[in-house]
Design an enzyme around this catalytic site. Sequence first.
Site, short mmCIF file in Angstrom:
data_model
loop_
_atom_site.label_atom_id
_atom_site.label_comp_id
_atom_site.label_asym_id
_atom_site.label_seq_id
_atom_site.Cartn_x
_atom_site.Cartn_y
_atom_site.Cartn_z
N LEU A 7 0.83 -1.22 0.00
CA LEU A 7 0.00 0.00 0.00
C LEU A 7 0.86 1.27 0.00
CD1 LEU A 7 -2.82 -1.09 2.46
CD2 LEU A 7 -3.10 -0.49 0.04
N TYR B 166 17.94 5.58 8.58
CA TYR B 166 17.45 4.97 7.34
C TYR B 166 18.62 4.51 6.48
CZ TYR B 166 15.19 4.90 2.68
OH TYR B 166 14.74 4.57 1.43
C1 VAH Z 1 13.49 9.27 1.12
N1 VAH Z 1 12.24 8.92 -0.94
O1 VAH Z 1 13.50 10.46 0.81
C2 VAH Z 1 13.15 8.28 0.02
C3 VAH Z 1 14.38 7.85 -0.72
C4 VAH Z 1 16.38 8.62 -1.95
C5 VAH Z 1 15.35 8.99 -0.96
O2 VAH Z 1 15.02 6.80 -0.10
O3 VAH Z 1 13.72 8.85 2.23
#
Ligand code: VAH
Length: 320
Positions: A10, A142
């Site tokens: 989703l 991340y």
């Molecule tokens: C983010 N759209 O901004 C994602 C992506 C390259 C950026 O991993 O976290």
Amino acid sequence: MKKVLITGALGQIGSELTSKLRNEYGINNVIATDIRYIENSEVAKDGIFETLDVMDIDSMALIAKKYNVDTIIHLASLLSAVGEQNPQFAWKLNMGGLTNVLEVCKELNCKLFTPSSIAAFGASSPKDLTPQDTIQRPSTMYGVTKVAGELLCDYYFNKYGVDTRGVRFPGLISYVTPPGGGTTDYAVDIYYEALKNKKYDSFIAKGTKMDMMYMPDALAAIVDLIEADGSKLIHRNAFNITAMNFDPEEISAEIKKHIPDFEFGYNVDPVRQAIAESWPNSLDASCAVNEWGFKFEYDLAKMTKDMLEKLKSKGIGINN
Ligand code: VAH
């Protein structure tokens, strides 16, 4: 790939990938899963859908066995900016989910595609034409999970023979499902705001170049890499890919060609600006081109024309 399970179906990528794969591989060969259930969504109502929390390995294995899948596309993940709001949970979800998927793929002999990101690079990586193989010391949780994920996927390939593959996605731009919690999302928001209000203040600063890609090219890259001859892959996790790179001035100028009275300004978010500045200005995608024929169709001009047309056809900009 004959029968595929998608996690995070989703989400921004998953929602469009699910309908693409249903069209190309058959409705009964795509098992869309997500922790949420959105009743009126195409993903939930136009084919097979199962609710799945990727932290629950037993349920994941049960669903994979129930449908006898041979491929898993693992998309469930927290993105960069939202991950910085709760880094411990970002680690738990991104790494816990990936570990579970790898174990299920090992047990059931499934192929695995899971994306990495330009976020896997950091301020000490070469900024321009960032090489496939170079230093990766990201400064976001991340990014840390993306580097760790790349290494874990290579480990499962080398140690257990799990057929793992991935790409380092740039910022992805789409008109179907708005993204959630990314740093590159200004490049999506700007199209919606240009149509709705003819005005947008970017949270990313002038001159900040980042690699980007239109969603149709991203989806094609996923299928092309999954279907590629594994014996020809020198790299696996994960390939640099890109279609364009621009800064806020360049994308706003392209939009002004279609909406001349569009007013563009800045309201920089220091958190997301700092993240953006730690990422590459541009990637070298030559390994993806040479090892599995990566290609793209949309540049900034072609994407902008299509985004505005598609958003208008969704009713964006008519008094909303
Ligand atoms: C983010 N759209 O901004 C994602 C992506 C390259 C950026 O991993 O976290």
